[in-house]
Enzyme design. Structure first.
Site, mmCIF file in Angstrom:
data_model
loop_
_atom_site.group_PDB
_atom_site.id
_atom_site.type_symbol
_atom_site.label_atom_id
_atom_site.label_comp_id
_atom_site.label_asym_id
_atom_site.label_seq_id
_atom_site.Cartn_x
_atom_site.Cartn_y
_atom_site.Cartn_z
ATOM 1 N N SER A 259 0.832 -1.200 0.000
ATOM 2 C CA SER A 259 0.000 0.000 0.000
ATOM 3 C C SER A 259 0.868 1.251 0.000
ATOM 4 C CB SER A 259 -0.892 0.006 1.250
ATOM 5 O OG SER A 259 -1.536 1.262 1.425
ATOM 6 N N TYR B 269 -2.626 -1.337 10.287
ATOM 7 C CA TYR B 269 -2.709 -1.657 8.856
ATOM 8 C C TYR B 269 -1.440 -1.214 8.127
ATOM 9 C CZ TYR B 269 -4.329 -1.217 3.984
ATOM 10 O OH TYR B 269 -4.461 -1.306 2.618
#
Length: 290
Positions: free
Chosen positions: A182, A195
Protein backbone atom coordinates in the site's frame (compact mmCIF):
# COMPACT_ATOMS: atom_id res chain seq x y z
CA UNK A 1 -20.79 -1.03 -21.90
CA UNK A 2 -21.37 -3.01 -18.67
CA UNK A 3 -21.52 -1.55 -15.20
CA UNK A 4 -18.05 -2.91 -14.60
CA UNK A 5 -16.41 -1.42 -17.67
CA UNK A 6 -16.15 2.23 -18.52
CA UNK A 7 -15.16 5.69 -17.44
CA UNK A 8 -14.03 6.72 -13.99
CA UNK A 9 -16.77 7.95 -11.69
CA UNK A 10 -16.53 9.91 -8.44
CA UNK A 11 -18.06 8.07 -5.48
CA UNK A 12 -20.95 9.76 -3.67
CA UNK A 13 -21.17 10.06 0.09
CA UNK A 14 -22.13 6.62 1.32
CA UNK A 15 -21.42 4.29 4.18
CA UNK A 16 -22.00 0.58 4.59
CA UNK A 17 -22.39 -1.41 7.77
CA UNK A 18 -19.08 -1.17 9.58
CA UNK A 19 -16.90 -4.25 9.20
CA UNK A 20 -13.47 -5.07 7.80
CA UNK A 21 -14.54 -6.10 4.32
CA UNK A 22 -17.73 -4.55 2.92
CA UNK A 23 -19.79 -5.67 -0.04
CA UNK A 24 -19.12 -4.67 -3.62
CA UNK A 25 -22.73 -5.45 -4.54
CA UNK A 26 -23.84 -2.55 -2.29
CA UNK A 27 -21.46 0.08 -3.67
CA UNK A 28 -22.67 3.09 -5.67
CA UNK A 29 -21.27 3.54 -8.22
CA UNK A 30 -20.01 0.05 -8.84
CA UNK A 31 -16.20 -0.16 -9.05
CA UNK A 32 -14.78 -0.46 -12.56
CA UNK A 33 -13.23 -3.91 -12.89
CA UNK A 34 -11.65 -3.73 -16.32
CA UNK A 35 -11.19 -0.71 -18.55
CA UNK A 36 -13.16 -0.69 -21.80
CA UNK A 37 -9.94 -0.03 -23.72
CA UNK A 38 -7.99 -2.97 -22.27
CA UNK A 39 -6.76 -5.31 -25.02
CA UNK A 40 -5.68 -8.80 -24.04
CA UNK A 41 -2.80 -10.56 -25.76
CA UNK A 42 -2.85 -14.07 -24.29
CA UNK A 43 -0.01 -13.23 -21.91
CA UNK A 44 -1.10 -15.80 -19.31
CA UNK A 45 -2.43 -18.54 -21.58
CA UNK A 46 -2.34 -21.95 -19.92
CA UNK A 47 -1.47 -20.60 -16.48
CA UNK A 48 -3.25 -21.03 -13.15
CA UNK A 49 -3.39 -18.35 -10.46
CA UNK A 50 -4.63 -18.26 -6.89
CA UNK A 51 -5.80 -14.86 -5.66
CA UNK A 52 -6.59 -14.10 -2.03
CA UNK A 53 -9.24 -11.47 -1.46
CA UNK A 54 -10.33 -12.20 -5.02
CA UNK A 55 -14.07 -11.84 -4.48
CA UNK A 56 -14.13 -8.05 -4.86
CA UNK A 57 -12.12 -4.88 -5.32
CA UNK A 58 -8.56 -5.21 -6.58
CA UNK A 59 -8.67 -9.00 -6.34
CA UNK A 60 -11.69 -9.18 -8.61
CA UNK A 61 -10.02 -6.95 -11.17
CA UNK A 62 -6.90 -9.13 -11.11
CA UNK A 63 -9.02 -12.27 -11.57
CA UNK A 64 -10.87 -10.88 -14.58
CA UNK A 65 -7.71 -9.49 -16.20
CA UNK A 66 -5.98 -12.84 -15.69
CA UNK A 67 -8.93 -14.70 -17.20
CA UNK A 68 -8.98 -12.38 -20.20
CA UNK A 69 -5.26 -13.10 -20.64
CA UNK A 70 -5.95 -16.85 -20.63
CA UNK A 71 -5.46 -18.00 -17.04
CA UNK A 72 -7.70 -20.13 -14.83
CA UNK A 73 -8.10 -18.73 -11.33
CA UNK A 74 -8.81 -19.87 -7.79
CA UNK A 75 -10.43 -17.19 -5.65
CA UNK A 76 -9.86 -17.21 -1.88
CA UNK A 77 -12.26 -15.11 0.18
CA UNK A 78 -13.65 -14.92 3.71
CA UNK A 79 -17.40 -14.38 3.60
CA UNK A 80 -18.42 -12.33 0.56
CA UNK A 81 -20.29 -15.19 -1.11
CA UNK A 82 -22.45 -12.97 -3.32
CA UNK A 83 -19.43 -10.97 -4.48
CA UNK A 84 -17.45 -14.17 -5.07
CA UNK A 85 -20.19 -15.67 -7.23
CA UNK A 86 -20.26 -12.50 -9.33
CA UNK A 87 -16.49 -12.68 -9.78
CA UNK A 88 -16.80 -16.30 -10.85
CA UNK A 89 -19.40 -15.32 -13.46
CA UNK A 90 -17.10 -12.64 -14.81
CA UNK A 91 -14.15 -15.04 -15.05
CA UNK A 92 -16.27 -17.69 -16.77
CA UNK A 93 -17.57 -15.05 -19.19
CA UNK A 94 -13.94 -14.76 -20.34
CA UNK A 95 -13.95 -18.49 -21.11
CA UNK A 96 -11.84 -19.57 -18.14
CA UNK A 97 -12.50 -21.70 -15.03
CA UNK A 98 -12.88 -20.25 -11.54
CA UNK A 99 -12.64 -22.13 -8.24
CA UNK A 100 -14.14 -20.45 -5.17
CA UNK A 101 -12.50 -21.14 -1.81
CA UNK A 102 -14.17 -19.65 1.25
CA UNK A 103 -12.28 -19.50 4.55
CA UNK A 104 -9.95 -17.54 6.79
CA UNK A 105 -6.62 -17.15 5.02
CA UNK A 106 -5.10 -16.17 8.37
CA UNK A 107 -5.54 -19.82 9.41
CA UNK A 108 -2.53 -21.84 8.24
CA UNK A 109 -4.52 -25.05 7.90
CA UNK A 110 -7.00 -23.32 5.58
CA UNK A 111 -4.12 -21.88 3.52
CA UNK A 112 -2.82 -25.41 3.05
CA UNK A 113 -6.30 -26.62 2.12
CA UNK A 114 -6.70 -23.81 -0.43
CA UNK A 115 -3.51 -24.85 -2.21
CA UNK A 116 -4.45 -28.52 -2.07
CA UNK A 117 -7.88 -27.89 -3.57
CA UNK A 118 -6.40 -25.64 -6.27
CA UNK A 119 -3.99 -28.38 -7.27
CA UNK A 120 -6.79 -30.96 -7.24
CA UNK A 121 -8.85 -28.76 -9.56
CA UNK A 122 -6.23 -27.49 -11.99
CA UNK A 123 -3.22 -29.76 -11.52
CA UNK A 124 -0.77 -26.85 -11.59
CA UNK A 125 -0.04 -23.49 -10.04
CA UNK A 126 1.91 -20.67 -11.69
CA UNK A 127 0.91 -17.41 -9.99
CA UNK A 128 0.31 -16.50 -6.34
CA UNK A 129 -1.41 -13.19 -5.65
CA UNK A 130 -1.33 -12.41 -1.93
CA UNK A 131 -3.92 -9.66 -1.86
CA UNK A 132 -6.34 -10.21 1.06
CA UNK A 133 -6.36 -7.48 3.68
CA UNK A 134 -8.45 -5.79 6.33
CA UNK A 135 -8.27 -2.42 8.07
CA UNK A 136 -9.81 -0.88 11.18
CA UNK A 137 -9.30 2.90 11.45
CA UNK A 138 -8.51 4.17 14.96
CA UNK A 139 -7.62 7.72 15.95
CA UNK A 140 -5.15 6.66 18.65
CA UNK A 141 -2.83 3.75 19.33
CA UNK A 142 -4.62 3.52 22.67
CA UNK A 143 -7.75 2.41 20.83
CA UNK A 144 -6.06 -0.51 19.08
CA UNK A 145 -6.78 -3.61 21.10
CA UNK A 146 -4.50 -6.62 21.20
CA UNK A 147 -7.25 -8.54 19.42
CA UNK A 148 -7.43 -6.02 16.57
CA UNK A 149 -3.65 -5.87 16.25
CA UNK A 150 -3.31 -9.63 15.98
CA UNK A 151 -6.27 -9.92 13.60
CA UNK A 152 -4.87 -7.30 11.22
CA UNK A 153 -1.42 -8.87 11.17
CA UNK A 154 -2.84 -12.38 10.78
CA UNK A 155 -4.88 -11.45 7.71
CA UNK A 156 -2.49 -9.00 6.10
CA UNK A 157 0.95 -10.57 6.57
CA UNK A 158 0.81 -13.95 8.36
CA UNK A 159 -1.46 -15.21 5.59
CA UNK A 160 1.19 -14.39 2.98
CA UNK A 161 3.68 -16.61 4.79
CA UNK A 162 1.12 -19.41 5.15
CA UNK A 163 -0.04 -19.43 1.53
CA UNK A 164 3.41 -19.00 0.02
CA UNK A 165 4.83 -21.77 2.20
CA UNK A 166 2.02 -24.14 1.16
CA UNK A 167 2.32 -23.22 -2.52
CA UNK A 168 6.11 -23.32 -2.88
CA UNK A 169 6.45 -27.09 -3.55
CA UNK A 170 4.16 -26.63 -6.58
CA UNK A 171 5.94 -23.62 -8.08
CA UNK A 172 8.69 -23.86 -10.66
CA UNK A 173 11.05 -21.72 -12.70
CA UNK A 174 9.04 -18.88 -14.22
CA UNK A 175 6.40 -18.83 -11.49
CA UNK A 176 5.48 -15.50 -9.97
CA UNK A 177 4.44 -14.29 -6.52
CA UNK A 178 2.77 -10.88 -6.30
CA UNK A 179 2.02 -9.19 -2.98
CA UNK A 180 -0.34 -6.26 -2.46
CA UNK A 181 1.19 -3.64 -0.18
CA UNK A 182 0.00 0.00 0.00
CA UNK A 183 0.93 3.63 -0.38
CA UNK A 184 0.59 3.72 3.42
CA UNK A 185 3.69 1.55 3.78
CA UNK A 186 5.72 4.49 2.43
CA UNK A 187 3.95 7.63 3.62
CA UNK A 188 2.27 6.29 6.79
CA UNK A 189 -1.31 6.86 7.92
CA UNK A 190 -2.14 8.35 11.31
CA UNK A 191 -5.48 6.58 11.50
CA UNK A 192 -4.30 3.17 10.27
CA UNK A 193 -1.33 2.37 12.50
CA UNK A 194 -1.64 -1.40 12.51
CA UNK A 195 -2.71 -1.66 8.86
CA UNK A 196 0.18 0.55 7.69
CA UNK A 197 2.60 -1.50 9.76
CA UNK A 198 1.50 -4.70 8.04
CA UNK A 199 1.92 -3.07 4.65
CA UNK A 200 5.47 -2.08 5.54
CA UNK A 201 6.11 -5.67 6.55
CA UNK A 202 4.83 -6.79 3.13
CA UNK A 203 7.42 -4.62 1.39
CA UNK A 204 10.20 -6.26 3.40
CA UNK A 205 8.68 -9.70 2.88
CA UNK A 206 8.60 -9.09 -0.88
CA UNK A 207 12.21 -7.95 -1.07
CA UNK A 208 13.52 -10.73 1.18
CA UNK A 209 11.52 -13.51 -0.48
CA UNK A 210 12.68 -12.36 -3.92
CA UNK A 211 16.27 -12.87 -2.81
CA UNK A 212 15.43 -16.20 -1.21
CA UNK A 213 13.81 -17.58 -4.37
CA UNK A 214 16.03 -15.98 -7.01
CA UNK A 215 18.14 -19.11 -7.48
CA UNK A 216 14.94 -21.05 -8.24
CA UNK A 217 14.02 -18.41 -10.84
CA UNK A 218 10.73 -17.67 -9.06
CA UNK A 219 10.04 -13.94 -9.17
CA UNK A 220 8.52 -12.02 -6.25
CA UNK A 221 7.16 -8.48 -6.64
CA UNK A 222 4.57 -6.18 -5.14
CA UNK A 223 2.00 -3.56 -6.05
CA UNK A 224 1.39 -0.54 -3.83
CA UNK A 225 -2.07 0.91 -4.56
CA UNK A 226 -3.02 4.44 -3.63
CA UNK A 227 -6.64 5.36 -2.81
CA UNK A 228 -8.77 2.80 -4.69
CA UNK A 229 -12.57 2.55 -4.83
CA UNK A 230 -13.10 -0.85 -3.18
CA UNK A 231 -15.54 -2.20 -0.55
CA UNK A 232 -13.02 -1.42 2.20
CA UNK A 233 -13.69 2.29 1.77
CA UNK A 234 -17.45 2.69 2.40
CA UNK A 235 -17.32 -0.06 5.03
CA UNK A 236 -14.61 1.55 7.17
CA UNK A 237 -14.89 5.33 6.65
CA UNK A 238 -17.65 7.88 7.42
CA UNK A 239 -19.77 9.02 4.48
CA UNK A 240 -18.22 12.49 4.28
CA UNK A 241 -14.71 11.04 4.02
CA UNK A 242 -15.90 8.64 1.33
CA UNK A 243 -17.22 11.58 -0.69
CA UNK A 244 -13.77 13.17 -1.02
CA UNK A 245 -11.76 9.95 -1.02
CA UNK A 246 -8.85 10.09 -3.49
CA UNK A 247 -9.53 13.66 -4.57
CA UNK A 248 -6.21 14.97 -3.30
CA UNK A 249 -4.06 12.78 -5.54
CA UNK A 250 -2.20 14.59 -8.34
CA UNK A 251 -4.49 13.05 -10.97
CA UNK A 252 -7.46 14.43 -9.02
CA UNK A 253 -9.55 11.28 -8.69
CA UNK A 254 -9.95 8.06 -6.80
CA UNK A 255 -8.37 5.01 -8.39
CA UNK A 256 -10.43 2.11 -9.69
CA UNK A 257 -9.65 -1.61 -9.49
CA UNK A 258 -9.31 -1.45 -13.29
CA UNK A 259 -6.27 0.79 -12.79
CA UNK A 260 -4.52 -2.03 -10.89
CA UNK A 261 -5.28 -5.15 -12.93
CA UNK A 262 -2.76 -4.49 -15.74
CA UNK A 263 0.09 -4.09 -13.22
CA UNK A 264 -0.61 -7.59 -11.90
CA UNK A 265 -0.73 -8.93 -15.45
CA UNK A 266 2.67 -7.40 -16.16
CA UNK A 267 4.24 -8.89 -13.04
CA UNK A 268 2.79 -12.34 -13.76
CA UNK A 269 3.80 -12.46 -17.42
CA UNK A 270 7.12 -12.90 -19.19
CA UNK A 271 7.06 -9.16 -19.93
CA UNK A 272 8.61 -8.76 -16.45
CA UNK A 273 11.06 -11.66 -16.70
CA UNK A 274 13.92 -9.46 -15.41
CA UNK A 275 11.90 -7.88 -12.59
CA UNK A 276 11.98 -9.24 -9.04
CA UNK A 277 12.05 -7.68 -5.59
CA UNK A 278 10.30 -4.56 -6.86
CA UNK A 279 7.11 -2.68 -6.01
CA UNK A 280 4.98 -0.91 -8.63
CA UNK A 281 3.27 2.23 -7.34
CA UNK A 282 -0.21 2.71 -8.79
CA UNK A 283 -1.37 5.72 -6.79
CA UNK A 284 -2.58 8.55 -9.00
CA UNK A 285 0.74 10.36 -9.25
CA UNK A 286 2.02 10.68 -5.70
CA UNK A 287 5.81 10.42 -5.73
CA UNK A 288 6.93 7.85 -3.16
CA UNK A 289 10.56 7.43 -2.15
CA UNK A 290 11.93 4.10 -0.92
Amino acid sequence: MSANEGKIQTPPAQQQKQDSHGKETEMTPQPIVINEHYKAAGKLTGMTAIITGGDSGIGRSVAVHYAREGADVAIVYLKGHEDAEETKKMVEAEGRSCLLLSGDIGDEMFAQEAIRRTMDKFGKLDIIVNNAAEQHPQSSIEDITAEQLERTFRTNIFAMFYLTKAALPHLKEGSSIINTTSINAYRGNAGLLDYSSTKGAIVSFTRSLSMNLAEQKIRVNGVAPGPIWTPLIPSTYPAEEVKSFGGNQPLGRVGQPADLGPAYVYLASTDSSYVTGQVIHVNGGEVING
